[in-house]
Design a protein around this motif. Structure first.
Motif, PDB file in Angstrom:
ATOM      1  N   LEU A 111       0.842  -1.201   0.000  1.00  0.00           N
ATOM      2  CA  LEU A 111       0.000   0.000   0.000  1.00  0.00           C
ATOM      3  C   LEU A 111       0.873   1.244   0.000  1.00  0.00           C
ATOM      4  CD1 LEU A 111      -2.855   1.328   0.348  1.00  0.00           C
ATOM      5  CD2 LEU A 111      -2.441   1.225   2.815  1.00  0.00           C
ATOM      6  N   ARG A 112       1.920   1.210   0.785  1.00  0.00           N
ATOM      7  CA  ARG A 112       2.858   2.340   0.858  1.00  0.00           C
ATOM      8  C   ARG A 112       3.512   2.613  -0.494  1.00  0.00           C
ATOM      9  NH1 ARG A 112       8.441   2.660   2.417  1.00  0.00           N
ATOM     10  NH2 ARG A 112       8.948   4.661   3.374  1.00  0.00           N
ATOM     11  N   ARG A 113       3.755   1.548  -1.263  1.00  0.00           N
ATOM     12  CA  ARG A 113       4.376   1.702  -2.579  1.00  0.00           C
ATOM     13  C   ARG A 113       3.352   1.951  -3.687  1.00  0.00           C
ATOM     14  NH1 ARG A 113       7.315  -2.861  -0.669  1.00  0.00           N
ATOM     15  NH2 ARG A 113       6.194  -4.208  -2.142  1.00  0.00           N
ATOM     16  N   LYS A 114       2.087   2.130  -3.303  1.00  0.00           N
ATOM     17  CA  LYS A 114       1.012   2.469  -4.231  1.00  0.00           C
ATOM     18  C   LYS A 114       0.628   1.330  -5.165  1.00  0.00           C
ATOM     19  CE  LYS A 114       0.955   6.606  -2.534  1.00  0.00           C
ATOM     20  NZ  LYS A 114      -0.108   6.956  -1.552  1.00  0.00           N
ATOM     21  N   VAL A 115       0.910   0.090  -4.760  1.00  0.00           N
ATOM     22  CA  VAL A 115       0.416  -1.044  -5.528  1.00  0.00           C
ATOM     23  C   VAL A 115      -1.107  -1.086  -5.444  1.00  0.00           C
ATOM     24  CG1 VAL A 115       0.427  -3.567  -5.739  1.00  0.00           C
ATOM     25  CG2 VAL A 115       2.540  -2.338  -5.182  1.00  0.00           C
ATOM     26  N   PHE A 116      -1.634  -0.683  -4.295  1.00  0.00           N
ATOM     27  CA  PHE A 116      -3.075  -0.604  -4.073  1.00  0.00           C
ATOM     28  C   PHE A 116      -3.457   0.829  -3.711  1.00  0.00           C
ATOM     29  CE2 PHE A 116      -1.625  -4.779  -2.443  1.00  0.00           C
ATOM     30  CZ  PHE A 116      -2.177  -5.584  -3.428  1.00  0.00           C
ATOM     31  N   ASP A 117      -4.667   1.205  -4.083  1.00  0.00           N
ATOM     32  CA  ASP A 117      -5.186   2.513  -3.658  1.00  0.00           C
ATOM     33  C   ASP A 117      -5.632   2.455  -2.206  1.00  0.00           C
ATOM     34  OD1 ASP A 117      -4.909   3.656  -6.240  1.00  0.00           O
ATOM     35  OD2 ASP A 117      -6.757   2.679  -6.866  1.00  0.00           O
ATOM     36  N   SER A 118      -6.134   1.288  -1.803  1.00  0.00           N
ATOM     37  CA  SER A 118      -6.651   1.135  -0.443  1.00  0.00           C
ATOM     38  C   SER A 118      -6.629  -0.346  -0.083  1.00  0.00           C
ATOM     39  CB  SER A 118      -8.082   1.680  -0.355  1.00  0.00           C
ATOM     40  OG  SER A 118      -8.915   1.055  -1.326  1.00  0.00           O
ATOM     41  N   MET A 119      -6.881  -0.627   1.202  1.00  0.00           N
ATOM     42  CA  MET A 119      -6.875  -2.015   1.663  1.00  0.00           C
ATOM     43  C   MET A 119      -8.029  -2.260   2.626  1.00  0.00           C
ATOM     44  SD  MET A 119      -2.852  -2.997   2.206  1.00  0.00           S
ATOM     45  CE  MET A 119      -3.221  -4.712   1.811  1.00  0.00           C
ATOM     46  N   ILE A 126      -2.159  -8.281  13.229  1.00  0.00           N
ATOM     47  CA  ILE A 126      -1.492  -7.088  13.746  1.00  0.00           C
ATOM     48  C   ILE A 126      -2.516  -6.162  14.392  1.00  0.00           C
ATOM     49  CG2 ILE A 126       0.432  -7.182  12.118  1.00  0.00           C
ATOM     50  CD1 ILE A 126      -0.963  -5.192  10.379  1.00  0.00           C
ATOM     51  N   SER A 127      -2.052  -5.290  15.243  1.00  0.00           N
ATOM     52  CA  SER A 127      -2.949  -4.415  16.004  1.00  0.00           C
ATOM     53  C   SER A 127      -3.561  -3.337  15.113  1.00  0.00           C
ATOM     54  CB  SER A 127      -2.183  -3.751  17.152  1.00  0.00           C
ATOM     55  OG  SER A 127      -1.241  -2.814  16.638  1.00  0.00           O
ATOM     56  N   ARG A 128      -4.716  -2.843  15.551  1.00  0.00           N
ATOM     57  CA  ARG A 128      -5.336  -1.742  14.813  1.00  0.00           C
ATOM     58  C   ARG A 128      -4.482  -0.482  14.897  1.00  0.00           C
ATOM     59  NH1 ARG A 128     -10.205  -4.362  16.698  1.00  0.00           N
ATOM     60  NH2 ARG A 128     -10.142  -3.224  18.666  1.00  0.00           N
ATOM     61  N   GLN A 129      -3.743  -0.331  15.982  1.00  0.00           N
ATOM     62  CA  GLN A 129      -2.838   0.818  16.095  1.00  0.00           C
ATOM     63  C   GLN A 129      -1.782   0.776  14.991  1.00  0.00           C
ATOM     64  OE1 GLN A 129      -3.915  -1.007  18.595  1.00  0.00           O
ATOM     65  NE2 GLN A 129      -4.755   0.387  20.144  1.00  0.00           N
ATOM     66  N   THR A 130      -1.278  -0.418  14.707  1.00  0.00           N
ATOM     67  CA  THR A 130      -0.304  -0.548  13.620  1.00  0.00           C
ATOM     68  C   THR A 130      -0.952  -0.208  12.284  1.00  0.00           C
ATOM     69  OG1 THR A 130       0.912  -2.263  14.806  1.00  0.00           O
ATOM     70  CG2 THR A 130       1.258  -2.128  12.426  1.00  0.00           C
ATOM     71  N   LEU A 131      -2.158  -0.692  12.066  1.00  0.00           N
ATOM     72  CA  LEU A 131      -2.864  -0.376  10.828  1.00  0.00           C
ATOM     73  C   LEU A 131      -3.034   1.134  10.659  1.00  0.00           C
ATOM     74  CD1 LEU A 131      -5.688  -3.099  10.806  1.00  0.00           C
ATOM     75  CD2 LEU A 131      -3.635  -3.035   9.397  1.00  0.00           C
ATOM     76  N   MET A 132      -3.316   1.803  11.750  1.00  0.00           N
ATOM     77  CA  MET A 132      -3.553   3.250  11.684  1.00  0.00           C
ATOM     78  C   MET A 132      -2.318   4.018  11.226  1.00  0.00           C
ATOM     79  SD  MET A 132      -5.914   3.812  15.081  1.00  0.00           S
ATOM     80  CE  MET A 132      -5.620   5.581  15.045  1.00  0.00           C
ATOM     81  N   THR A 133      -1.127   3.499  11.533  1.00  0.00           N
ATOM     82  CA  THR A 133       0.091   4.214  11.139  1.00  0.00           C
ATOM     83  C   THR A 133       0.286   4.197   9.627  1.00  0.00           C
ATOM     84  OG1 THR A 133       1.513   2.250  11.349  1.00  0.00           O
ATOM     85  CG2 THR A 133       1.183   3.597  13.328  1.00  0.00           C
ATOM     86  N   TYR A 134      -0.407   3.292   8.935  1.00  0.00           N
ATOM     87  CA  TYR A 134      -0.290   3.212   7.479  1.00  0.00           C
ATOM     88  C   TYR A 134      -1.412   3.953   6.749  1.00  0.00           C
ATOM     89  CZ  TYR A 134       3.546  -0.148   7.618  1.00  0.00           C
ATOM     90  OH  TYR A 134       4.773  -0.739   7.802  1.00  0.00           O
ATOM     91  N   GLN A 135      -2.326   4.559   7.486  1.00  0.00           N
ATOM     92  CA  GLN A 135      -3.442   5.259   6.852  1.00  0.00           C
ATOM     93  C   GLN A 135      -2.986   6.430   5.987  1.00  0.00           C
ATOM     94  OE1 GLN A 135      -7.492   5.054   9.314  1.00  0.00           O
ATOM     95  NE2 GLN A 135      -5.828   5.851  10.577  1.00  0.00           N
ATOM     96  N   LYS A 136      -1.806   6.980   6.287  1.00  0.00           N
ATOM     97  CA  LYS A 136      -1.316   8.115   5.499  1.00  0.00           C
ATOM     98  C   LYS A 136      -0.951   7.701   4.071  1.00  0.00           C
ATOM     99  CE  LYS A 136       3.306   7.504   7.534  1.00  0.00           C
ATOM    100  NZ  LYS A 136       4.341   8.130   8.403  1.00  0.00           N
ATOM    101  N   TYR A 137      -0.820   6.386   3.825  1.00  0.00           N
ATOM    102  CA  TYR A 137      -0.475   5.912   2.482  1.00  0.00           C
ATOM    103  C   TYR A 137      -1.705   5.543   1.669  1.00  0.00           C
ATOM    104  CZ  TYR A 137       4.043   5.525   4.797  1.00  0.00           C
ATOM    105  OH  TYR A 137       5.192   5.790   5.503  1.00  0.00           O
ATOM    106  N   GLY A 138      -2.860   5.490   2.304  1.00  0.00           N
ATOM    107  CA  GLY A 138      -4.087   5.142   1.601  1.00  0.00           C
ATOM    108  C   GLY A 138      -5.137   4.666   2.585  1.00  0.00           C
ATOM    109  N   PRO A 139      -6.415   4.690   2.176  1.00  0.00           N
ATOM    110  CA  PRO A 139      -7.484   4.254   3.071  1.00  0.00           C
ATOM    111  C   PRO A 139      -7.329   2.795   3.504  1.00  0.00           C
ATOM    112  CG  PRO A 139      -8.380   5.441   1.182  1.00  0.00           C
ATOM    113  CD  PRO A 139      -6.933   5.200   0.893  1.00  0.00           C
ATOM    114  N   ILE A 140      -7.553   2.550   4.786  1.00  0.00           N
ATOM    115  CA  ILE A 140      -7.537   1.199   5.347  1.00  0.00           C
ATOM    116  C   ILE A 140      -8.862   0.982   6.062  1.00  0.00           C
ATOM    117  CG2 ILE A 140      -6.466  -0.329   7.049  1.00  0.00           C
ATOM    118  CD1 ILE A 140      -3.807   1.020   6.466  1.00  0.00           C
TER     119      ILE A 140
END
Length: 312
Positions: A111-119, A126-140
């Motif tokens: 997702l960070r590399r823009k292979v996907f627009d969102s996930m 993994i924890s939801r807190q970890t997921l939240m740190t990746y929200q800046k790269y696309g909607p989760i």
């Protein structure tokens, strides 16, 4: 297969002029356009869809992370996701995780590399807190109740239907109740919710010897019934985590000419309808639709879908 530079070299025009023709832009003389289009055909140029998507900042791809697809929970969820994605001209890619955190993190890196627009995470280790740190790269989007965390979610409200189901079981006079689950309650929010609802109604924890985990499909229900028979445990009701699982358990008792205990399934599958068996419908197709819409819009909202206890 040619690229833009090779077309430019062949025709003698600049890459920017070739690009304008490829992207149907104006400001290209008709004669120039004709020459470039002829070269495109002759050199067999095919646009790189990924490169075009990246240049526009969007690939119209949604990555859907799921641990496995053996349980109807995921089948119905994916069907809803696919319907909403297709209607919006989005593609989905199924990403198996087997509940491995390192695999889920690798998908987030995509997702960070823009292979996907969102996930969409149908379930996750993994924890939801970890997921939240990746929200800046696309909607989760997650498919469990995120509580007060600011993360997009579409999920089914299970507690009311579980409590209603166990109250009905209690009212019928059943006392020795087997609980079939996919994972243990210490790692599964669904199992934890199920056991808590049981305790709320019966005022005691489920009997450990009547709990079986690792249950995903019909064959697992069959094997669970075989286990209970060999253990000679008193058992008068089976609360299964899917209708097909309950049907598998029923099949074992019938094949071995044993009394069939009362049963209840989940997900309102065809098997429970044909067997006239009580079930719980979590309306997962609707959950999937809402999850896909959130993934496409990027809105950080939470959709709660009410589950339904069905008596037959």
């Amino acid at each position: 297969m040619a690229n833009i530079q090779e077309i430019a070299d062949y025709t003698g025009f600049s890459k920017s002029t070739v690009s304008r023709v490829l992207n149907q832009k104006n400001y290209v003389a008709p004669r120039t356009r004709d020459l470039i289009e002829a070269a495109i055909v002759k050199l067999d140029y095919v646009p790189n869809a990924m490169a075009q998507g990246l240049s526009m900042g969007q690939m119209h791809n949604i990555g859907v992370v799921l641990p496995h697809n053996e349980h109807p929970y995921y089948t119905q969820l994916i069907n809803g996701i696919m319907a909403a994605a297709f209607a919006a001209n989005y593609r989905i890619m199924l990403l198996p995780s087997n509940y491995e955190a390192k695999v889920e993190l690798a998908y987030l890196q995509q997702l960070r590399r823009k292979v996907f627009d969102s996930m969409i995470f149908t379930s996750h280790e993994i924890s939801r807190q970890t997921l939240m740190t990746y929200q800046k790269y696309g909607p989760i989007v997650v498919c469990q109740d995120p509580g007060c965390l600011p993360i997009a979610a579409a999920y089914t409200a299970r507690v009311p239907s579980y409590v209603a189901a166990f109250e009905w079981i209690k009212a019928q006079g059943y006392q020795h109740i087997s609980l079939l689950a996919t994972r243990a309650s210490n790692v599964s929010a669904t199992s934890k919710t199920t056991f808590q609802a049981y305790e709320q109604v019966f005022h005691q924890a489920p009997e450990p010897t009547l709990i079986r985990t690792g249950i995903r499909k019909q064959q697992d229900g069959y094997a669970a019934a075989a286990y209970f028979v060999t253990q000679k445990r008193p058992l008068d009701f089976i609360f299964a985590n899917a209708d097909d699982v309950a049907a598998g358990a029923r099949q074992y008792y019938l094949e071995h000419d044993l009394p069939v205990p009362a049963m209840m399934g989940q997900e309102n599958q065809l098997s429970s309808q044909l067997l006239n068996m009580a079930t719980i419908d979590h309306h997962l197709y609707e959950v999937g639709e809402n999850a896909a819409k959130l993934a496409i819009s990027g809105a950080v909202r939470q959709f709660r879908v009410e589950s339904e206890f069905i008596v037959r």
